[in-house]
Write a protein that holds these residues in place. Structure first.
Motif, PDB file in Angstrom:
ATOM      1  N   GLY A  31       0.698  -1.434  -0.125  1.00 22.18           N
ATOM      2  CA  GLY A  31      -0.128   0.053  -0.136  1.00 22.18           C
ATOM      3  C   GLY A  31       0.956   1.161   0.158  1.00 22.18           C
ATOM      4  O   GLY A  31       1.713   1.100   0.672  1.00 22.18           O
ATOM      5  N   ILE A  32       0.480   1.960  -0.922  1.00 18.50           N
ATOM      6  CA  ILE A  32       1.128   3.457  -0.829  1.00 18.50           C
ATOM      7  C   ILE A  32       0.099   4.427   0.041  1.00 18.50           C
ATOM      8  O   ILE A  32      -0.856   4.582  -0.520  1.00 18.50           O
ATOM      9  CB  ILE A  32       1.343   3.932  -2.253  1.00 18.50           C
ATOM     10  CG1 ILE A  32       2.185   2.949  -3.101  1.00 18.50           C
ATOM     11  CG2 ILE A  32       2.210   5.319  -2.345  1.00 18.50           C
ATOM     12  CD1 ILE A  32       2.411   3.345  -4.459  1.00 18.50           C
ATOM     13  N   TYR A  33       1.000   4.661   1.003  1.00 16.89           N
ATOM     14  CA  TYR A  33       0.276   5.825   1.996  1.00 16.89           C
ATOM     15  C   TYR A  33       0.735   6.831   2.207  1.00 16.89           C
ATOM     16  O   TYR A  33       2.115   7.156   1.843  1.00 16.89           O
ATOM     17  CB  TYR A  33       0.108   4.955   3.422  1.00 16.89           C
ATOM     18  CG  TYR A  33      -1.181   3.716   3.424  1.00 16.89           C
ATOM     19  CD1 TYR A  33      -2.376   4.147   3.936  1.00 16.89           C
ATOM     20  CD2 TYR A  33      -0.639   2.638   2.907  1.00 16.89           C
ATOM     21  CE1 TYR A  33      -3.269   3.315   3.863  1.00 16.89           C
ATOM     22  CE2 TYR A  33      -1.820   1.612   2.829  1.00 16.89           C
ATOM     23  CZ  TYR A  33      -3.226   2.041   3.200  1.00 16.89           C
ATOM     24  OH  TYR A  33      -4.235   1.200   3.305  1.00 16.89           O
ATOM     25  N   GLY A  34       0.123   8.002   2.780  1.00 15.70           N
ATOM     26  CA  GLY A  34       0.896   9.300   3.183  1.00 15.70           C
ATOM     27  C   GLY A  34      -0.291  10.216   3.108  1.00 15.70           C
ATOM     28  O   GLY A  34      -1.514  10.335   2.612  1.00 15.70           O
ATOM     29  N   THR A  42       1.378   9.803  -8.270  1.00 15.36           N
ATOM     30  CA  THR A  42       2.538  10.047  -9.230  1.00 15.36           C
ATOM     31  C   THR A  42       3.647   8.836  -8.885  1.00 15.36           C
ATOM     32  O   THR A  42       4.021   8.466  -9.932  1.00 15.36           O
ATOM     33  CB  THR A  42       3.198  11.275  -8.798  1.00 15.36           C
ATOM     34  OG1 THR A  42       2.303  12.216  -9.009  1.00 15.36           O
ATOM     35  CG2 THR A  42       4.552  11.607  -9.886  1.00 15.36           C
ATOM     36  N   LEU A  43       3.683   8.321  -7.780  1.00 12.45           N
ATOM     37  CA  LEU A  43       4.739   7.085  -7.853  1.00 12.45           C
ATOM     38  C   LEU A  43       4.057   5.874  -8.224  1.00 12.45           C
ATOM     39  O   LEU A  43       4.820   5.224  -8.953  1.00 12.45           O
ATOM     40  CB  LEU A  43       5.115   7.140  -6.139  1.00 12.45           C
ATOM     41  CG  LEU A  43       6.047   5.920  -5.847  1.00 12.45           C
ATOM     42  CD1 LEU A  43       7.506   6.108  -6.619  1.00 12.45           C
ATOM     43  CD2 LEU A  43       6.061   5.477  -4.606  1.00 12.45           C
ATOM     44  N   ARG A 200       8.416  12.518  -9.695  1.00 14.46           N
ATOM     45  CA  ARG A 200       7.813  13.006 -11.042  1.00 14.46           C
ATOM     46  C   ARG A 200       8.816  13.056 -12.092  1.00 14.46           C
ATOM     47  O   ARG A 200       8.554  12.752 -13.357  1.00 14.46           O
ATOM     48  CB  ARG A 200       7.480  14.594 -10.626  1.00 14.46           C
ATOM     49  CG  ARG A 200       6.896  15.216 -11.992  1.00 14.46           C
ATOM     50  CD  ARG A 200       6.404  16.798 -11.372  1.00 14.46           C
ATOM     51  NE  ARG A 200       7.468  17.479 -11.049  1.00 14.46           N
ATOM     52  CZ  ARG A 200       7.086  18.784 -10.500  1.00 14.46           C
ATOM     53  NH1 ARG A 200       6.012  19.383 -10.573  1.00 14.46           N
ATOM     54  NH2 ARG A 200       7.961  19.555 -10.295  1.00 14.46           N
ATOM     55  N   GLU A 201      10.149  13.176 -11.635  1.00 16.37           N
ATOM     56  CA  GLU A 201      11.482  13.126 -12.531  1.00 16.37           C
ATOM     57  C   GLU A 201      12.027  11.901 -12.635  1.00 16.37           C
ATOM     58  O   GLU A 201      12.702  11.654 -13.605  1.00 16.37           O
ATOM     59  CB  GLU A 201      12.250  14.306 -12.188  1.00 16.37           C
ATOM     60  CG  GLU A 201      11.873  15.737 -12.523  1.00 16.37           C
ATOM     61  CD  GLU A 201      12.804  16.762 -12.112  1.00 16.37           C
ATOM     62  OE1 GLU A 201      13.887  16.568 -11.625  1.00 16.37           O
ATOM     63  OE2 GLU A 201      12.567  17.850 -12.423  1.00 16.37           O
ATOM     64  N   GLY A 202      11.591  10.841 -11.886  1.00 22.01           N
ATOM     65  CA  GLY A 202      12.001   9.450 -11.625  1.00 22.01           C
ATOM     66  C   GLY A 202      13.464   9.411 -11.186  1.00 22.01           C
ATOM     67  O   GLY A 202      14.010   8.520 -11.157  1.00 22.01           O
TER      68      GLY A 202
END
Lengths: 217, 132
Positions: A31-34, A42-43, A200-202
């Motif tokens: 899970g991407i949390y925050g 974006t990630l 965003r830019e990787g």
């Protein structure tokens, strides 16, 4: 004859299911949390694009763009040493303790629309927490490194994740911005691995992938 | 029975959806049911549609703009468990309270929420397994 094929089909399905249960490792669900606007979607989009070529969802500068959790299944990540791990990525709505529609008005949103967004965002938080409770094996905790990490939400969420014994990687995002201070995040959470990236830019995402292999593999 | 705009007299077929947005010609919001055979009575007898409405005792339909009147969210549709209407005045959503331990407090009329994350982090009470 038709019936034969049908039964054959179901038997085959059951059999492969049984085989999978014995020989295939269970996929890990990450899970991407925050907090809102940390760059979770974006990630998620970057991970999905790098490893499957798809996108997960739309992004915007207005907080609470993601108000439903989105899942991307079967992402196979491989590292430099040939290790691979299959995972599902769940992009969750931003978790916060306070939502007020007035903050959306500043972005030029109409009042009615802002009220609906606030309501949906609140339901989104509940959904994100539901996933965390039921169905998550590891957490990527995203933080905007231009913002003070010592927010109540972050401390509370990290505490909740720790209490559930879930492996966690903290991502200090937005290092492409001039006032980014990823060191502040490192000192805030010394007990967990922290990786500084720009979703965003990787920039540095390879480091994150290596870390994901190490901690979630 | 067809509808007739009370303002300009434009006719609409029975069950037409166009009238929901108001009359296409004049934007009028009121429509009268008229009998098929009396469709042109207003022109032939030089009467206004309101007069015909009185004679036929048919109800004049008024189209209400649904966008302008936002629907009141019913209690059971609400996301919050507790609403602070004003200091010292509360509304409790018993249905939601019964369903789970999650606590979302809404402040004021609408669109402002405080979320208790700790209440959401708790494990759902496990159902007792039937052991024999």
């Amino acid at each position: 004859m038709k019936i034969f094929y049908q039964t054959f089909g179901t038997v085959k399905k059951k059999f492969t299911g049984l085989l999978n249960r014995f020989f295939k490792k269970k996929r890990t669900r990450i899970g991407i949390y925050g907090p809102p606007n940390a760059g979770k979607t974006t990630l998620a989009n970057r991970i999905a694009r790098d490893w499957t070529g798809d996108a997960v969802g739309p992004v915007s500068e207005i907080p609470h763009e993601t108000r439903r959790a989105r899942k991307k299944e079967d992402i196979i990540i491989s590292g430099a040493n040939g290790n691979t791990v299959v995972m599902d990525i769940v992009d969750t709505p931003g978790v916060t303790t306070k939502i007020d529609y007035h903050e959306f008005l500043e972005f030029g949103m109409e009042k009615d629309e802002a009220i609906i967004r606030a309501r949906e965002a609140t339901e989104g938080v509940a959904e994100a927490m539901h996933w965390l409770r039921e169905d998550i094996d590891g957490v990527i905790y995203m933080l905007d490194s231009t913002v003070d990490p010592f927010m109540q939400v972050n401390i509370m969420m990290i505490g909740i994740i720790e209490a559930r014994n879930l492996p966690v990687i903290i991502v200090a995002n937005k290092i492409d911005l001039p006032d980014a201070a990823p060191a502040r995040i490192r000192s805030a959470f010394p007990q967990h691995p922290v990786v500084a990236i720009s979703g965003r830019e990787g920039k540095n995402v390879e480091d994150l992938y290596e870390m994901m292999l190490e901690y979630f593999g | 029975m067809p509808h007739k705009c009370t303002k300009c007299g434009r006719e609409y077929k029975d069950g037409s959806t166009e009238i929901l947005k108001g009359c296409e010609s004049c934007g009028g919001k009121k429509f009268l049911f008229v009998k098929e055979e009396e469709l042109n009575r207003d022109v032939l007898e030089e009467k206004t549609i309101d007069e015909i409405a009185e004679e036929s005792h048919e109800e004049v339909l008024e189209v209400v703009d649904s966008d302008k009147a936002p629907k009141q969210v019913e209690m059971y549709d609400r996301v919050e468990t507790i609403r602070i209407v004003s200091p010292g005045s509360y509304e409790l959503n018993l249905e939601r309270m019964a369903q789970s331990d999650e606590r979302i407090v809404s402040v004021g009329k609408e669109g402002s929420y405080i979320i208790d994350l700790m209440s959401m982090a708790k494990e759902e009470p496990k159902k007792k397994g039937r052991k024999r």
